[in-house]
Design an enzyme around this catalytic site. Structure first.
Site, PDB file in Angstrom:
ATOM      1  N   GLU C  60     102.175  96.529  79.006  1.00  0.00           N
ATOM      2  CA  GLU C  60     102.349  95.073  79.036  1.00  0.00           C
ATOM      3  C   GLU C  60     103.727  94.629  79.505  1.00  0.00           C
ATOM      4  OE1 GLU C  60     100.399  96.570  76.913  1.00  0.00           O
ATOM      5  OE2 GLU C  60      98.534  95.455  77.081  1.00  0.00           O
ATOM      6  N   HIS C 129      93.583  91.133  66.686  1.00  0.00           N
ATOM      7  CA  HIS C 129      92.934  90.775  67.957  1.00  0.00           C
ATOM      8  C   HIS C 129      92.346  89.371  67.980  1.00  0.00           C
ATOM      9  CE1 HIS C 129      93.485  94.833  69.251  1.00  0.00           C
ATOM     10  NE2 HIS C 129      92.650  94.746  70.256  1.00  0.00           N
TER      11      HIS C 129
HETATM   12  C1  LIG Z   1      98.661  97.043  73.833  1.00  0.00           C
HETATM   13  C2  LIG Z   1      97.229  96.964  74.165  1.00  0.00           C
HETATM   14  N1  LIG Z   1      96.839  96.711  75.431  1.00  0.00           N
HETATM   15  C3  LIG Z   1      95.525  96.663  75.760  1.00  0.00           C
HETATM   16  C4  LIG Z   1      94.568  96.843  74.803  1.00  0.00           C
HETATM   17  C5  LIG Z   1      93.070  96.786  75.177  1.00  0.00           C
HETATM   18  N2  LIG Z   1      92.532  98.166  75.126  1.00  0.00           N
HETATM   19  C6  LIG Z   1      91.874  98.608  74.032  1.00  0.00           C
HETATM   20  S1  LIG Z   1      91.469 100.225  74.181  1.00  0.00           S
HETATM   21  C7  LIG Z   1      92.154 100.344  75.712  1.00  0.00           C
HETATM   22  C8  LIG Z   1      92.105 101.642  76.458  1.00  0.00           C
HETATM   23  C9  LIG Z   1      92.834 102.744  75.746  1.00  0.00           C
HETATM   24  O1  LIG Z   1      92.609 103.957  76.404  1.00  0.00           O
HETATM   25  P1  LIG Z   1      92.955 105.331  75.725  1.00  0.00           P
HETATM   26  O2  LIG Z   1      94.339 105.262  75.125  1.00  0.00           O
HETATM   27  O3  LIG Z   1      92.736 106.410  76.719  1.00  0.00           O
HETATM   28  O4  LIG Z   1      91.966 105.485  74.494  1.00  0.00           O
HETATM   29  P2  LIG Z   1      90.383 105.617  74.568  1.00  0.00           P
HETATM   30  O5  LIG Z   1      89.810 104.229  74.486  1.00  0.00           O
HETATM   31  O6  LIG Z   1      90.038 106.320  75.841  1.00  0.00           O
HETATM   32  O7  LIG Z   1      89.995 106.413  73.362  1.00  0.00           O
HETATM   33  C10 LIG Z   1      92.706  99.122  76.102  1.00  0.00           C
HETATM   34  C11 LIG Z   1      93.369  98.875  77.393  1.00  0.00           C
HETATM   35  C12 LIG Z   1      95.000  97.060  73.472  1.00  0.00           C
HETATM   36  N3  LIG Z   1      94.113  97.202  72.458  1.00  0.00           N
HETATM   37  N4  LIG Z   1      96.321  97.141  73.192  1.00  0.00           N
END
Ligand SMILES: Cc1ncc(C[n+]2csc(CCOP(=O)(O)OP(=O)(O)O)c2C)c(N)n1
Ligand SMILES: Cc1ncc(C[n+]2csc(CCOP(=O)(O)OP(=O)(O)O)c2C)c(N)n1
Ligand SMILES: [Mg+2]
Ligand SMILES: [Mg+2]
Lengths: 323, 319, 323, 319
Positions: C60, C129
């Site tokens: 971000e 959220h």
């Molecule tokens: C700081 C932040 N930015 C964006 C999001 C939205 N978001 C939720 S899960 C995710 C992807 C995360 O990917 P990863 O770390 O690989 O975990 P996975 O979902 O694959 O288990 C995003 C972008 C969030 N929750 N927090």
């Protein structure tokens, strides 16, 4: 009672709590070897050692986050953010973690963490280093926000914050460190969330806190020469916000001026004036006035910066308008 | 490892799978709301990791936390109740799918802000060091989380302070719809640990025994003062990122190919081939898991909603 | 005029501006291949390509910071933060860089950057959220904060934001994307910083914005059945905050209710009510009421969450109190 | 390189030194307020780096920015006037010591929040890539800044998008009073670039010619599409972090040892040894620099304060 500076009072509170409770420790940038950028923790490193006086990297998010984690294990960290302007970097940790964990997990997580930081302008530090955004932190339920205006309150409130089971943002003011005042020796607690009358008066109620208490008191002295007696209520805590002394005073004076150093829009004055109207509508004899910073980022130039920050004359003028 | 321990691991994996398949249905029925991130396909990761921890070891993870919750020993009933937002849920119905926790089981939660729990993990470990307790903090997070600032600050701080944290990166190839290559400077995630001079390793996350073995060794080293270590665990998420993911970013063939590698299937075959258990015994485990899930649904559905006052409780400990 | 959803209106504004000006591009998490988590940029990646539709890592601070940097070179980035809850991570970039650069360097830096994000609760997403912290961003001079409540305004304001030379935080509401309304086709600009009367009435003034406009309109319909005609003023922008239509309406009704989704303390209602008292004191016939979120982090449980968020009945009750 | 260019580099270094010695005095006299971070001891770093840039190359740095400003060609008068907060200052007196900039010279400022300008640098470079302009963005920051999240996010993004940024880390051994060892997981700063698979190098920051040589090569590679690169520049700050630094964190012996390595002295000797210039010529340069500084003080002191209306100008471009 001893007459000491705000800096000494804060230092004393930290020192006494660390002596008393081995679970209390401090962490932050330059709190150790340097002795604190504002010299608040001078001597702590030599006395308490590196385990309890922890210098950190320049990592505001990790400073607050690690303090929260340590607090979850039952420790009582006092994390320092060098200035409140850098708290924005740790904003997510402060409002999405510290302010939420206890509630979000149904009460099972307890985090007795204190985040000490320093706000305020007037030192020609420019737009990014001179802010007083206290109100925005107080917007979040789950967090407690404290901002003392006197050495005694600073000591008593910091001790209360350290012993509190809830996360507390403790906002000091850079230009108050030299301010002197009578401070009780040893054990002294000021409860969080209690406003107090710092000067009695009958003609107008001035509601303020932190550095602006000093300005308001000076204004009150001048006004008193003209026969105007202002009653000054010091909020001391922005969340929980204790309106009782404010309302009590207002019902007596029927007039109020709210003095804050930060910007007026969505600030402290807006909340306080709204509550006065809500809680004492029938006692209002004149529109409540807000005295606050001009709506500009603070400039470096001294003259311009001074124009932007509320001063004694601004307070006096506002008082005369409501009378 | 004794037979019952093998069966226990198998049971946990099957239980997680069934629990989530059931949760998906309840979500469709509107009985579960909010976001629901399924762990299906990744069960071997947390099952293997957490099977290697001691009770004093702390666990913290992201929002994809049902599996971790089960592995940490949270009651299926309470987990299901949380999904349904009931007062009997692990977080009293206030947390939901993304916010499971039970501090009495040393599970410090599901955290929904990507990367935000990594600094917390450093702090949990600091707590143990401060009290001179020999414990490890296991911090799980995804591949996508390695690109956010708090990842950097947390790993750096942990190394500088020599904190006993195991940074367990669940590399399931995607952060939502973004592949590692499109989001990360290095496609080999473990290389990021080099920037912190941190010992690192990688393991096949579809093989629960392999994960467990690695974890046992690493936890021991970290417990004995090696300082923080980084473990990349290669895995794959069979379902969408969360319910209602259009999945435009990947081909179904890719998903199917990985499904050939079903961690439960692999472990199932392993148990048979190694003659550790007979098919019938494993079937029994499945039946038992299904019964537990069924019971959990009944428990959850018959559990009371939180009382209205609950809305105002737990904002603060004190007033 | 075509009747489309808020989602379509926002998408249309983005699409048209990108077609019109090659310097406009979008960047953010999942804006490309995925098509936007809220499907706002569906089809953009295929049409405009990876150069102008840039998927980013989960970073971000870098998303906002890089957008600012690109804007300094004369481009017009529209950076998306998936939800406003994640904006706290980029808070420093938003308030210490975006809001300060133009002023701090004496006007030589110009940054036409738009930060699009999504706020609001009501979807059982839990405490981290579901927030509506719009007010805290509006606290900072140097930043413009916009939050449309209708599809037409969403289109017109987003176009204005993209063409603005100033940094704009554009706050959409997750539960408004499906809301339909008449939207002018093609070129349509709604100036930033102009409030508007969305429903005429004579008995009471309801001041609101974003999602709460929808709630307030529903409340107004019900009230009208009882013969109470509420005039609804939609702020649309929180900074600059245009009080003119509010004051004009209030001078007619002498009664006001301010409806916001976020927490009341240090929120939008506080600022608006304070300004009404300051600017129309002599017209006040009854205490102004604030309708806002309960002062708790939002819980996952649906019933509890619904209790916490202002609804039609809350608005109706408040209106009856001020009458 | 022609003789006058050598003299020009020497002139810039001396000018920065004199300017700051003068600034320190004015600070003591209370004519300069706020924070004043002196660059004394580090002059060879920005002088060498920026001497290697082309006009289209962008420069951005932190609050320790007087040297960079001079090297980027900002008028001494306007720099001094900014220090005194006058309307004739580079930022009209609104920025002060920490916020010098002149976008017409492609100097994008002094930024006072540690690490915050790194993402901006990625954006500046993105602007050039977007417009298909072959330019390099030179982003300068300190060793301490490498521990903050935005450093990580900016370097990662720059690599993923293959942006033409040169990450120039001025390693002056301390972040305020904290040594690298006490704040960073790796004591060899350049190792951090490994975590991003980023080409990196290191150079002696007390030797202006060495810095310049390295910079010329790296800028050329980056200009031609190598993607971002990382350059660690080893140097030392002779003065306190800012005015009024108690300096409890280091011994004066250490400072003196480094002062033996004065970058100006080294370059001075080099110019004589290489017979590039005679002592008299170099003295002339010094005299000239001193005259410029003297004139700058006069200019600044006689310049008008900003008009009161200036307080309200530049909050927004539009209304
Ligand atoms: C700081 C932040 N930015 C964006 C999001 C939205 N978001 C939720 S899960 C995710 C992807 C995360 O990917 P990863 O770390 O690989 O975990 P996975 O979902 O694959 O288990 C995003 C972008 C969030 N929750 N927090
Ligand atoms: C985010 C943030 N945290 C803390 C500070 C206070 N601070 C100013 S300079 C500095 C040290 C920076 O060290 P380094 O990056 O090595 O640069 P140097 O001062 O050595 O040139 C700190 C901690 C700040 N300005 N910003
Ligand atoms: Mg992933
Ligand atoms: Mg340094």
């Amino acid at each position: 009672m001893t007459r000491i500076t705000m800096r000494e009072a804060i230092s004393q509170a930290l020192w006494e709590e660390m002596e008393k409770d081995p679970d209390v420790f401090i962490m932050g940038q330059e709190v150790g070897v340097w002795g604190g950028t504002y010299a608040v923790t001078k001597g702590f490193y030599d006395h308490f050692g590196p385990k309890r006086v922890r210098d950190t990297p320049i990592s505001e998010s990790a400073i607050v986050g690690a303090a929260i984690g340590a607090a979850l294990t039952g420790l009582r960290p006092v994390a320092e953010l060098m200035t409140i302007n850098f708290a924005f970097i740790a904003m997510d940790q402060i409002v999405n973690e510290a302010a939420k964990l206890h509630y979000m997990f149904g009460g099972q997580m307890v985090l007795p963490v204190v985040i000490r930081t320093v706000g305020g302008g007037g030192r020609q530090l420019g737009a990014t280093h001179s802010q007083t955004p206290d109100a925005i932190f107080a917007h979040f339920p789950g967090l407690k926000v404290v901002a003392p205006g006197t050495p005694a309150d600073a000591k008593g409130l910091l001790k209360a914050a350290i012993r509190s089971q809830d996360p507390v943002l403790f906002i000091e003011h850079a230009t108050l460190y030299q301010t002197r005042g009578e401070v009780p020796d040893g054990e002294y607690i000021v409860p969080i969330g209690k406003s107090i009358v710092q000067r009695p008066g009958r003609d107008v109620t001035i509601v303020t806190y932190s550095k602006m208490l000093e300005i308001s008191l000076k204004a009150a002295e001048k006004l008193s020469v003209e026969g105007i007696e202002a009653e000054i209520v010091d909020l001391r805590s922005l969340r929980p916000l204790d309106m009782e002394p404010v309302i009590e005073s207002f019902k007596k004076t029927n007039r109020a001026v709210i003095v804050e150093e930060g910007w007026p829009s969505y600030g402290v004055g807006a909340e306080v004036s709204s509550r006065i109207y809500e809680q004492a509508f029938d006692y209002v004899d004149a529109p409540i006035k807000r005295v606050a910073q001009k709506e500009v980022p603070l400039p470096y130039n001294r003259t311009l910066e001074q124009m932007a920050i509320p001063d004694v004359d601004n307070v006096i003028a506002a008082v005369k308008e409501v009378l | 490892m004794e037979k019952k321990e093998y069966l226990n691991l198998y049971h946990q994996m099957v239980l997680i799978r069934r629990l989530e398949e059931q949760a998906a249905e309840l979500y469709q029925q509107g009985k579960i709301g909010g976001f629901l991130h399924l762990y299906i396909g990744q069960e071997a990761v947390s099952t293997g990791l957490i099977s290697a921890r001691k009770p004093e070891d702390r666990v913290i993870t992201a929002y994809r936390d049902h599996g971790v919750a089960i592995n940490c020993g949270l009651p299926v009933n309470a987990v299901m109740a949380e999904l349904l937002g009931k007062s009997t849920g692990v977080s009293k119905g206030k947390g939901g799918s993304m916010h499971m926790a039970d501090v009495t089981k040393n599970f410090w939660g599901g955290h929904a802000i990507v990367g935000a729990h990594l600094p917390l993990a450093a702090g949990l470990a600091l707590g143990d060091v401060y009290r001179e307790q020999k414990a490890v903090t296991i911090c799980m997070f995804g591949d996508g989380a390695t690109n956010i600032g708090s990842f950097h600050e947390a790993l750096n701080l942990a190394k500088v302070w020599n904190l006993p944290v195991v940074w367990a990166c669940e590399n399931n190839q995607y952060g939502m719809g973004t592949t590692i290559e499109r989001a990360s400077a290095v496609s080999e995630i473990r290389r990021k640990a080099d920037g912190y001079g941190m010992k690192n390793d990688v393991v096949d996350g579809m093989d629960v025994m392999a994960v467990r073995e690695k974890a046992l060794n690493i936890f021991e080293e970290v417990r004995n003062g090696s300082g923080p270590q980084f473990l990349e665990i290669k895995t794959y998420r069979f379902r969408g990122h969360s319910m209602g993911d259009p999945e435009r970013y990947r081909k179904q063939e890719e998903v199917h190919a990985w499904q050939e590698n079903d961690p439960i299937g692999i472990f199932h075959r392993y148990l048979l081939e190694q003659k550790i258990a007979a098919e019938a015994e494993l079937q029994e485990v499945v039946v038992q898991a299904e019964a537990e899930v069924k019971a959990a649904v009944e428990f959850a559905e018959s559990s009371p909603e939180p009382a209205p006052e609950a809305l105002y409780e737990n904002v603060y400990v004190e007033g």
